[in-house]
Design an enzyme around this catalytic site. Structure first.
Site, PDB file in Angstrom:
ATOM      1  N   SER A  67     -21.367  14.737 -12.009  1.00 45.85           N
ATOM      2  CA  SER A  67     -21.569  13.588 -11.117  1.00 45.85           C
ATOM      3  C   SER A  67     -22.953  13.549 -10.481  1.00 45.85           C
ATOM      4  O   SER A  67     -23.321  12.554  -9.873  1.00 45.85           O
ATOM      5  CB  SER A  67     -20.510  13.615 -10.018  1.00 45.85           C
ATOM      6  OG  SER A  67     -20.649  14.796  -9.240  1.00 45.85           O
ATOM      7  N   HIS A  96     -28.616  17.020  -9.537  1.00 49.30           N
ATOM      8  CA  HIS A  96     -29.122  18.141  -8.731  1.00 49.30           C
ATOM      9  C   HIS A  96     -28.473  19.439  -9.238  1.00 49.30           C
ATOM     10  O   HIS A  96     -27.251  19.492  -9.366  1.00 49.30           O
ATOM     11  CB  HIS A  96     -28.774  17.889  -7.253  1.00 49.30           C
ATOM     12  CG  HIS A  96     -29.529  18.775  -6.317  1.00 49.30           C
ATOM     13  ND1 HIS A  96     -30.355  18.300  -5.333  1.00 49.30           N
ATOM     14  CD2 HIS A  96     -29.585  20.126  -6.236  1.00 49.30           C
ATOM     15  CE1 HIS A  96     -30.881  19.328  -4.670  1.00 49.30           C
ATOM     16  NE2 HIS A  96     -30.424  20.446  -5.210  1.00 49.30           N
ATOM     17  N   CYS A 131     -28.909  12.019  -2.314  1.00 48.30           N
ATOM     18  CA  CYS A 131     -28.202  13.117  -2.992  1.00 48.30           C
ATOM     19  C   CYS A 131     -27.453  13.998  -1.996  1.00 48.30           C
ATOM     20  O   CYS A 131     -28.042  14.498  -1.034  1.00 48.30           O
ATOM     21  CB  CYS A 131     -29.217  13.950  -3.776  1.00 48.30           C
ATOM     22  SG  CYS A 131     -28.510  15.474  -4.418  1.00 48.30           S
ATOM     23  N   HIS A 136     -34.284  18.845  -6.229  1.00 40.29           N
ATOM     24  CA  HIS A 136     -33.412  17.893  -6.917  1.00 40.29           C
ATOM     25  C   HIS A 136     -33.764  17.754  -8.401  1.00 40.29           C
ATOM     26  O   HIS A 136     -32.905  17.442  -9.235  1.00 40.29           O
ATOM     27  CB  HIS A 136     -33.552  16.534  -6.217  1.00 40.29           C
ATOM     28  CG  HIS A 136     -32.627  15.482  -6.721  1.00 40.29           C
ATOM     29  ND1 HIS A 136     -31.287  15.451  -6.392  1.00 40.29           N
ATOM     30  CD2 HIS A 136     -32.828  14.426  -7.558  1.00 40.29           C
ATOM     31  CE1 HIS A 136     -30.711  14.405  -6.989  1.00 40.29           C
ATOM     32  NE2 HIS A 136     -31.619  13.775  -7.697  1.00 40.29           N
ATOM     33  N   HIS A 148     -26.431  22.425  -9.851  1.00 36.25           N
ATOM     34  CA  HIS A 148     -25.332  23.012  -9.085  1.00 36.25           C
ATOM     35  C   HIS A 148     -24.242  23.521 -10.010  1.00 36.25           C
ATOM     36  O   HIS A 148     -24.153  23.136 -11.168  1.00 36.25           O
ATOM     37  CB  HIS A 148     -24.742  21.997  -8.111  1.00 36.25           C
ATOM     38  CG  HIS A 148     -24.017  20.863  -8.782  1.00 36.25           C
ATOM     39  ND1 HIS A 148     -24.675  19.819  -9.388  1.00 36.25           N
ATOM     40  CD2 HIS A 148     -22.699  20.618  -8.966  1.00 36.25           C
ATOM     41  CE1 HIS A 148     -23.794  18.970  -9.909  1.00 36.25           C
ATOM     42  NE2 HIS A 148     -22.572  19.446  -9.671  1.00 36.25           N
ATOM     43  N   ASN A 204     -21.124  22.725 -14.815  1.00 36.27           N
ATOM     44  CA  ASN A 204     -20.908  21.569 -15.664  1.00 36.27           C
ATOM     45  C   ASN A 204     -22.177  20.754 -15.550  1.00 36.27           C
ATOM     46  O   ASN A 204     -22.498  20.266 -14.476  1.00 36.27           O
ATOM     47  CB  ASN A 204     -19.698  20.800 -15.109  1.00 36.27           C
ATOM     48  CG  ASN A 204     -19.102  19.893 -16.133  1.00 36.27           C
ATOM     49  OD1 ASN A 204     -19.156  20.175 -17.322  1.00 36.27           O
ATOM     50  ND2 ASN A 204     -18.534  18.800 -15.669  1.00 36.27           N
ATOM     51  N   GLN A 259     -19.952  25.329  -9.737  1.00 40.79           N
ATOM     52  CA  GLN A 259     -18.749  25.321  -8.916  1.00 40.79           C
ATOM     53  C   GLN A 259     -18.000  26.645  -9.054  1.00 40.79           C
ATOM     54  O   GLN A 259     -18.214  27.395 -10.004  1.00 40.79           O
ATOM     55  CB  GLN A 259     -17.814  24.194  -9.351  1.00 40.79           C
ATOM     56  CG  GLN A 259     -18.411  22.802  -9.194  1.00 40.79           C
ATOM     57  CD  GLN A 259     -17.348  21.730  -9.319  1.00 40.79           C
ATOM     58  OE1 GLN A 259     -16.271  21.827  -8.723  1.00 40.79           O
ATOM     59  NE2 GLN A 259     -17.633  20.695 -10.090  1.00 40.79           N
ATOM     60  N   CYS A 275     -29.128  17.606  -1.778  1.00 40.14           N
ATOM     61  CA  CYS A 275     -30.498  17.833  -1.321  1.00 40.14           C
ATOM     62  C   CYS A 275     -30.507  18.356   0.121  1.00 40.14           C
ATOM     63  O   CYS A 275     -29.611  18.052   0.912  1.00 40.14           O
ATOM     64  CB  CYS A 275     -31.316  16.543  -1.442  1.00 40.14           C
ATOM     65  SG  CYS A 275     -32.065  16.336  -3.083  1.00 40.14           S
TER      66      CYS A 275
HETATM   67  P1  H2U Z   1     -19.601  17.893 -10.582  1.00 40.16           P
HETATM   68  O1  H2U Z   1     -20.691  16.914 -10.580  1.00 40.16           O
HETATM   69  O2  H2U Z   1     -19.792  18.957 -11.616  1.00 40.16           O
HETATM   70  O3  H2U Z   1     -18.272  17.205 -10.634  1.00 40.16           O
HETATM   71  O4  H2U Z   1     -19.647  18.691  -9.184  1.00 40.16           O
HETATM   72  C1  H2U Z   1     -19.820  18.086  -7.951  1.00 40.16           C
HETATM   73  C2  H2U Z   1     -18.744  18.554  -6.996  1.00 40.16           C
HETATM   74  O5  H2U Z   1     -19.187  18.314  -5.682  1.00 40.16           O
HETATM   75  C3  H2U Z   1     -17.447  17.786  -7.185  1.00 40.16           C
HETATM   76  O6  H2U Z   1     -16.405  18.716  -7.478  1.00 40.16           O
HETATM   77  C4  H2U Z   1     -18.114  17.878  -4.892  1.00 40.16           C
HETATM   78  C5  H2U Z   1     -17.227  17.107  -5.829  1.00 40.16           C
HETATM   79  O7  H2U Z   1     -15.882  17.186  -5.440  1.00 40.16           O
HETATM   80  N1  H2U Z   1     -18.642  17.089  -3.768  1.00 40.16           N
HETATM   81  C6  H2U Z   1     -18.520  17.583  -2.467  1.00 40.16           C
HETATM   82  O8  H2U Z   1     -17.939  18.634  -2.263  1.00 40.16           O
HETATM   83  N2  H2U Z   1     -19.088  16.885  -1.413  1.00 40.16           N
HETATM   84  C7  H2U Z   1     -19.715  15.683  -1.550  1.00 40.16           C
HETATM   85  O9  H2U Z   1     -20.221  15.150  -0.577  1.00 40.16           O
HETATM   86  C8  H2U Z   1     -19.784  15.039  -2.889  1.00 40.16           C
HETATM   87  C9  H2U Z   1     -19.272  15.829  -4.045  1.00 40.16           C
HETATM   88 ZN    ZN Z   2     -30.644  16.420  -4.743  1.00 42.77          ZN
END
Ligand code: H2U
Ligand code: ZN
Length: 351
Positions: free
Chosen positions: A161, A164, A52, A115, A166, A153, A168, A55
């Protein structure tokens, strides 16, 4: 409201925040359903996942490593949607092929080192750290940018995606479509009535009570009269507050409390980790003069897609895409259901 004509027959409701209408068709709630069932929620997750990117201690796409010891932390999105420098030659004043330059910054907020947790399963103290981070980020980015969109989201049903916990933040030098509509509507209401739209609205809702879901001495969460998503809610401070950066200490504490209670009710609705998109709307920031803030009341929207089970969601398709949003379940029925749920998480109830 349950015996009112609005609980029986089709009608349209007006969303004063956006200026849109929504079609409500309560007579259809008994229609048969043979739509798709999504795969059920996957089994329990480990507290730490070596794969992850959120993490503690793990490496992200940009090559940087997450800290080992932080509760809530923020990093620049490695795949930012808006970049700090606008770039030359983006703008195009053509009447039909019109474009403009954008600049901004995108960050990711990791809510917890764990996580396997989500907001409803985190302690109120841990959620408070998320609240403090939101406030700090809104303040810092708000000094520079016109709009700071803080959001979460959640769940793969929403295209998230990573499970974990989170959220934004996308900050931009422009006010995006949705807040731009809300700004126009709130300013017009304020000019006409001399008080903020959502302050007056909350007073109406508290007097009526039928759409209120939960409250504490600082915050109220309700299903808005004009909700489009089945279990959509609106979270409002009791006091007139324009922006996230203006909430007091006791409002931050109260916010952590109400967030835990609301998200627990959501999880309990279909005994699942409840997916949604949520986010904060407050007065625009940046170099803005205070006149821009006229009529603004801080609020958060929760837009969950689920309709009748952990796997059956509402699709905004067909009539919704081509004409206008429509719902069967009334906002009053949704509020009554959410009100009737426990504030003890279903995972804690078992055994
Ligand atoms: P979502 O799962 O809500 O899309 O948010 C995850 C965000 O994390 C996504 O915008 C970012 C993606 O661009 N990300 C990083 O900044 N670094 C990473 O190593 C993977 C994902
Ligand atoms: Zn994690």
């Amino acid at each position: 409201m349950s015996n009112s004509p609005q609980s029986e027959r089709p009608h349209r409701r007006f969303n004063p925040l956006t200026g849109d209408w929504i079609l409500v068709s309560p007579q259809r709630t008994k229609r048969p359903w043979q739509g798709r069932q999504e795969a059920a929620t996957p089994a329990a997750r480990p507290p730490y996942d070596p794969q992850c990117y959120l993490c503690p201690g793990n490496e992200r796409a940009g090559g940087l490593r997450n800290p080992e010891d932080k509760a809530t932390y923020v990093f620049d999105n490695d795949f930012a949607a808006i970049l700090p420098d606008g770039g030359e030659g983006m703008a195009n004043g053509d009447a039909l092929l019109r474009a403009e330059e954008v600049s901004g910054t995108c960050r990711v907020i990791c809510f917890s080192p764990r996580h396997d947790l989500t907001l409803p399963e985190m302690s109120v103290e841990a959620i408070r750290q998320v609240v403090e981070t939101w406030v700090k980020q809104a303040e810092e980015l708000g000094r520079k940018y016109r709009w700071v969109q803080v959001f979460e989201n959640k769940g793969d049903a929403m295209g998230c995606s990573n499970p974990h916990p989170h959220g934004q933040i996308w900050a931009s030098d422009f006010v995006p479509n949705e807040p731009a509509k809300e700004a126009r509507q709130q300013a017009a209401y304020f000019e006409k009535h001399g008080s903020p739209l959502l302050v007056d609205y909350l007073a109406r809702e508290l007097a009526e009570g039928t759409r209120v879901v939960a409250e504490n001495d600082r915050w109220v969460v309700l299903v808005p009269y004009w909700a489009t998503w089945p279990y959509e809610t609106l979270l409002l401070p009791r006091r007139a507050v324009r922006r996230l950066s203006e909430i007091t200490n006791s409002e931050r504490g109260g916010l952590a409390d109400i967030l835990k209670r609301l998200t627990t009710r959501y999880d309990n609705l279909f005994s699942t980790s409840f997916p949604y998109s949520m986010g904060w709307h407050g007065a625009p920031t940046g170099q803005t003069v205070d006149a821009d803030a006229a009529g603004w009341q801080l609020h958060a929207h929760f837009y969950p897609p689920l309709l009748r089970s952990a796997t059956v969601k509402k699709f905004m398709v067909g009539y919704e895409m081509l004409a206008e949003a429509q719902r069967d379940l009334t906002p009053e029925q949704a509020a009554e259901t959410l009100r009737g749920l426990s504030e003890i998480h279903f995972k804690q109830q078992a055994g």
